[in-house]
Design a protein around this motif. Sequence first.
Motif, PDB file in Angstrom:
ATOM      1  N   GLU A  95     -23.594 -16.444  26.428  1.00 33.58           N
ATOM      2  CA  GLU A  95     -24.402 -17.556  26.312  1.00 33.58           C
ATOM      3  C   GLU A  95     -25.350 -17.646  27.597  1.00 33.58           C
ATOM      4  O   GLU A  95     -25.097 -17.123  28.324  1.00 33.58           O
ATOM      5  CB  GLU A  95     -23.479 -18.794  26.122  1.00 33.58           C
ATOM      6  CG  GLU A  95     -22.725 -19.088  25.065  1.00 33.58           C
ATOM      7  CD  GLU A  95     -21.828 -20.177  24.881  1.00 33.58           C
ATOM      8  OE1 GLU A  95     -21.652 -20.686  23.822  1.00 33.58           O
ATOM      9  OE2 GLU A  95     -21.434 -20.693  26.055  1.00 33.58           O
ATOM     10  N   HIS A  96     -26.439 -18.208  27.348  1.00 33.77           N
ATOM     11  CA  HIS A  96     -27.582 -18.437  28.321  1.00 33.77           C
ATOM     12  C   HIS A  96     -28.298 -19.571  28.031  1.00 33.77           C
ATOM     13  O   HIS A  96     -28.305 -20.081  26.886  1.00 33.77           O
ATOM     14  CB  HIS A  96     -28.478 -17.094  28.397  1.00 33.77           C
ATOM     15  CG  HIS A  96     -29.061 -16.898  27.012  1.00 33.77           C
ATOM     16  ND1 HIS A  96     -30.379 -17.563  26.660  1.00 33.77           N
ATOM     17  CD2 HIS A  96     -28.608 -16.165  26.051  1.00 33.77           C
ATOM     18  CE1 HIS A  96     -30.494 -17.001  25.537  1.00 33.77           C
ATOM     19  NE2 HIS A  96     -29.699 -16.046  24.992  1.00 33.77           N
ATOM     20  N   GLY A  97     -28.838 -20.085  29.224  1.00 32.80           N
ATOM     21  CA  GLY A  97     -29.658 -21.546  29.014  1.00 32.80           C
ATOM     22  C   GLY A  97     -28.924 -22.346  29.727  1.00 32.80           C
ATOM     23  O   GLY A  97     -27.786 -22.330  30.092  1.00 32.80           O
ATOM     24  N   LYS A  98     -29.505 -23.671  29.791  1.00 28.51           N
ATOM     25  CA  LYS A  98     -29.034 -24.920  30.413  1.00 28.51           C
ATOM     26  C   LYS A  98     -28.207 -25.658  29.218  1.00 28.51           C
ATOM     27  O   LYS A  98     -28.317 -25.586  28.060  1.00 28.51           O
ATOM     28  CB  LYS A  98     -30.150 -25.849  30.927  1.00 28.51           C
ATOM     29  CG  LYS A  98     -30.971 -25.026  32.004  1.00 28.51           C
ATOM     30  CD  LYS A  98     -32.206 -25.765  32.341  1.00 28.51           C
ATOM     31  CE  LYS A  98     -32.932 -25.143  33.565  1.00 28.51           C
ATOM     32  NZ  LYS A  98     -34.040 -25.795  34.223  1.00 28.51           N
ATOM     33  N   LYS A  99     -27.339 -26.467  30.037  1.00 25.70           N
ATOM     34  CA  LYS A  99     -26.564 -27.326  28.965  1.00 25.70           C
ATOM     35  C   LYS A  99     -27.356 -28.297  28.213  1.00 25.70           C
ATOM     36  O   LYS A  99     -28.391 -28.822  28.564  1.00 25.70           O
ATOM     37  CB  LYS A  99     -25.690 -28.521  30.108  1.00 25.70           C
ATOM     38  CG  LYS A  99     -24.610 -29.179  29.275  1.00 25.70           C
ATOM     39  CD  LYS A  99     -23.791 -29.833  30.276  1.00 25.70           C
ATOM     40  CE  LYS A  99     -22.754 -30.829  29.288  1.00 25.70           C
ATOM     41  NZ  LYS A  99     -21.881 -31.528  30.297  1.00 25.70           N
ATOM     42  N   GLY A 100     -27.288 -28.325  27.005  1.00 23.87           N
ATOM     43  CA  GLY A 100     -27.775 -29.008  25.899  1.00 23.87           C
ATOM     44  C   GLY A 100     -29.016 -28.094  25.378  1.00 23.87           C
ATOM     45  O   GLY A 100     -29.614 -28.407  24.314  1.00 23.87           O
ATOM     46  N   ASP A 101     -29.085 -26.870  25.764  1.00 28.59           N
ATOM     47  CA  ASP A 101     -30.246 -25.927  25.447  1.00 28.59           C
ATOM     48  C   ASP A 101     -29.501 -24.424  25.556  1.00 28.59           C
ATOM     49  O   ASP A 101     -30.338 -23.451  25.847  1.00 28.59           O
ATOM     50  CB  ASP A 101     -31.430 -26.062  26.286  1.00 28.59           C
ATOM     51  CG  ASP A 101     -32.659 -25.148  25.253  1.00 28.59           C
ATOM     52  OD1 ASP A 101     -32.671 -25.094  24.246  1.00 28.59           O
ATOM     53  OD2 ASP A 101     -33.530 -24.630  25.999  1.00 28.59           O
ATOM     54  N   LYS A 102     -28.218 -24.341  25.373  1.00 27.96           N
ATOM     55  CA  LYS A 102     -27.665 -22.885  25.230  1.00 27.96           C
ATOM     56  C   LYS A 102     -27.992 -22.156  24.184  1.00 27.96           C
ATOM     57  O   LYS A 102     -27.921 -22.846  23.080  1.00 27.96           O
ATOM     58  CB  LYS A 102     -26.234 -23.200  25.507  1.00 27.96           C
ATOM     59  CG  LYS A 102     -25.757 -23.427  26.952  1.00 27.96           C
ATOM     60  CD  LYS A 102     -24.364 -23.162  27.106  1.00 27.96           C
ATOM     61  CE  LYS A 102     -24.125 -23.606  28.495  1.00 27.96           C
ATOM     62  NZ  LYS A 102     -22.875 -23.241  29.164  1.00 27.96           N
ATOM     63  N   ARG A 103     -28.143 -20.970  24.251  1.00 25.53           N
ATOM     64  CA  ARG A 103     -28.286 -20.048  23.123  1.00 25.53           C
ATOM     65  C   ARG A 103     -27.253 -18.751  23.436  1.00 25.53           C
ATOM     66  O   ARG A 103     -26.609 -18.667  24.372  1.00 25.53           O
ATOM     67  CB  ARG A 103     -29.458 -19.473  23.066  1.00 25.53           C
ATOM     68  CG  ARG A 103     -30.711 -20.414  22.660  1.00 25.53           C
ATOM     69  CD  ARG A 103     -31.230 -20.320  21.438  1.00 25.53           C
ATOM     70  NE  ARG A 103     -32.200 -21.402  21.272  1.00 25.53           N
ATOM     71  CZ  ARG A 103     -33.057 -21.506  20.272  1.00 25.53           C
ATOM     72  NH1 ARG A 103     -32.588 -20.478  19.244  1.00 25.53           N
ATOM     73  NH2 ARG A 103     -33.907 -22.114  20.025  1.00 25.53           N
ATOM     74  N   VAL A 104     -26.785 -18.259  22.320  1.00 26.62           N
ATOM     75  CA  VAL A 104     -25.973 -16.978  22.149  1.00 26.62           C
ATOM     76  C   VAL A 104     -26.927 -15.915  21.681  1.00 26.62           C
ATOM     77  O   VAL A 104     -27.635 -15.823  20.816  1.00 26.62           O
ATOM     78  CB  VAL A 104     -24.830 -17.229  20.916  1.00 26.62           C
ATOM     79  CG1 VAL A 104     -24.058 -15.924  20.808  1.00 26.62           C
ATOM     80  CG2 VAL A 104     -24.157 -18.280  21.485  1.00 26.62           C
TER      81      VAL A 104
END
Length: 156
Positions: A95-104
């Motif tokens: 998973e990457h990105g910031k909380k609320g905008d995470k992607r796998v």
Amino acid sequence: IDAGDPCYVAEPNETDIDGNPRVINGRIDMDAYEANYIQARLWLFPKTINRQSRLEKVMVRMQLPEDISKDQIDQDSPLLLYPGVIEAEFRYVFEHGKKGDKRVSIFAFFDKSELTEAVPDNGQVQLEVVGYLTTSQEFYDNSFVTLIDHQQTHQW
């Protein structure tokens, strides 16, 4: 998939032959089965695959929609490359990105020789990668690569 009549209105509780809803995500399929696939984004590396090169692996990166989390990826089901139904030799899900905008995203490696055996002709070919969620729902995407067969020469 998704090519049925866009004006079709399903009857209440209407299902396909397997019991799935007839309309999924506002679309309907043309045949007796509804496909409930998740569209991912796919990048293939390299984009040109030389049959004669020493490169042994084809790498893929898949990015899933933002509503999919890492724990929803079925780690026991193989990631598959078509044509040829080639299983990934290795994959890494993160998973990457910031909380609320995470992607796998998934990085995976496939054996180049299995691919070149499955695709005997040179030229542009469409490859598709398919994986599964823990719910057995498929995610997929496809992209093009070019297969060539050039003997490598060395400049001294």
